[in-house]
Write a protein that holds these residues in place. Structure first.
Motif, PDB file in Angstrom:
ATOM      1  N   ASP A  35      -0.194   5.937   7.225  1.00  0.00           N
ATOM      2  CA  ASP A  35      -0.457   4.997   8.321  1.00  0.00           C
ATOM      3  C   ASP A  35      -0.186   3.592   7.775  1.00  0.00           C
ATOM      4  OD1 ASP A  35      -1.472   3.324  10.286  1.00  0.00           O
ATOM      5  OD2 ASP A  35      -3.383   4.371  10.472  1.00  0.00           O
ATOM      6  N   VAL A  36       1.056   3.147   7.951  1.00  0.00           N
ATOM      7  CA  VAL A  36       1.480   1.875   7.380  1.00  0.00           C
ATOM      8  C   VAL A  36       0.696   0.717   7.985  1.00  0.00           C
ATOM      9  CG1 VAL A  36       3.440   0.299   7.095  1.00  0.00           C
ATOM     10  CG2 VAL A  36       3.786   2.772   6.880  1.00  0.00           C
ATOM     11  N   GLU A  37       0.501   0.736   9.291  1.00  0.00           N
ATOM     12  CA  GLU A  37      -0.177  -0.367   9.979  1.00  0.00           C
ATOM     13  C   GLU A  37      -1.577  -0.623   9.422  1.00  0.00           C
ATOM     14  OE1 GLU A  37      -1.806  -1.275  14.434  1.00  0.00           O
ATOM     15  OE2 GLU A  37       0.179  -0.352  14.255  1.00  0.00           O
ATOM     16  N   ASN A  38      -2.331   0.451   9.205  1.00  0.00           N
ATOM     17  CA  ASN A  38      -3.701   0.321   8.693  1.00  0.00           C
ATOM     18  C   ASN A  38      -3.790   0.458   7.178  1.00  0.00           C
ATOM     19  OD1 ASN A  38      -5.146  -0.044  11.216  1.00  0.00           O
ATOM     20  ND2 ASN A  38      -4.482   2.035  11.684  1.00  0.00           N
ATOM     21  N   ARG A  39      -2.636   0.665   6.534  1.00  0.00           N
ATOM     22  CA  ARG A  39      -2.567   0.827   5.076  1.00  0.00           C
ATOM     23  C   ARG A  39      -3.499   1.923   4.584  1.00  0.00           C
ATOM     24  NH1 ARG A  39      -0.517  -4.337   2.204  1.00  0.00           N
ATOM     25  NH2 ARG A  39       0.671  -5.224   3.887  1.00  0.00           N
ATOM     26  N   ARG A  40      -3.370   3.077   5.254  1.00  0.00           N
ATOM     27  CA  ARG A  40      -4.166   4.251   4.878  1.00  0.00           C
ATOM     28  C   ARG A  40      -3.235   5.437   4.705  1.00  0.00           C
ATOM     29  NH1 ARG A  40      -9.069   4.417   9.087  1.00  0.00           N
ATOM     30  NH2 ARG A  40      -8.691   6.593   8.661  1.00  0.00           N
ATOM     31  N   LEU A  56       5.397   5.900  -0.664  1.00  0.00           N
ATOM     32  CA  LEU A  56       4.986   4.609  -0.106  1.00  0.00           C
ATOM     33  C   LEU A  56       6.022   3.507  -0.316  1.00  0.00           C
ATOM     34  CD1 LEU A  56       1.236   4.561  -1.196  1.00  0.00           C
ATOM     35  CD2 LEU A  56       2.143   4.962   1.104  1.00  0.00           C
ATOM     36  N   HIS A  59       8.061   1.783   2.409  1.00  0.00           N
ATOM     37  CA  HIS A  59       7.242   0.990   3.325  1.00  0.00           C
ATOM     38  C   HIS A  59       6.768  -0.314   2.681  1.00  0.00           C
ATOM     39  CE1 HIS A  59       7.146   4.460   5.966  1.00  0.00           C
ATOM     40  NE2 HIS A  59       6.764   5.190   4.921  1.00  0.00           N
ATOM     41  N   LEU A  61       4.784  -0.488   0.084  1.00  0.00           N
ATOM     42  CA  LEU A  61       3.392  -0.298  -0.325  1.00  0.00           C
ATOM     43  C   LEU A  61       3.321   0.478  -1.637  1.00  0.00           C
ATOM     44  CD1 LEU A  61       1.949   0.772   3.134  1.00  0.00           C
ATOM     45  CD2 LEU A  61       1.765  -1.478   2.072  1.00  0.00           C
ATOM     46  N   PHE A  63       0.044   2.501  -4.341  1.00  0.00           N
ATOM     47  CA  PHE A  63      -1.357   2.802  -4.563  1.00  0.00           C
ATOM     48  C   PHE A  63      -1.676   2.531  -6.026  1.00  0.00           C
ATOM     49  CE2 PHE A  63      -4.636   5.767  -6.044  1.00  0.00           C
ATOM     50  CZ  PHE A  63      -5.684   5.361  -5.246  1.00  0.00           C
TER      51      PHE A  63
END
Length: 70
Positions: A35-40, A56, A59, A61, A63
């Motif tokens: 969930d890219v929008e919520n960074r989850r 990730l 995107h 992102l 972790f």
């Protein structure tokens, strides 16, 4: 004591035990949702950090587990 062991990328020695350790990473190693929008992200217990970061990267992102300081 029976302890499940995931991908082995934990930072706190979670799989250290004097009981029986069951490695579940062979079958439980999927990334279920990003969930890219919520960074989850939802993953199964056997996903390793490098595998997750590769998924990730497109995107923008990554972790990085936080170190606990007391």
């Amino acid at each position: 004591m029976l302890t499940p062991r995931g991908g082995g990328t934990g930072t706190n020695g979670q799989s250290l035990t004097d009981g029986i350790v069951v490695d579940i990473s062979r079958y439980m190693n999927r990334i279920l949702e990003i969930d890219v929008e919520n960074r989850r992200v939802r993953v199964q217990a056997g996903v390793i950090k490098d595998q997750l970061n590769a998924a990730l990267k497109p995107h923008g992102l990554f972790f990085c587990p936080r170190a606990l300081h007391f």
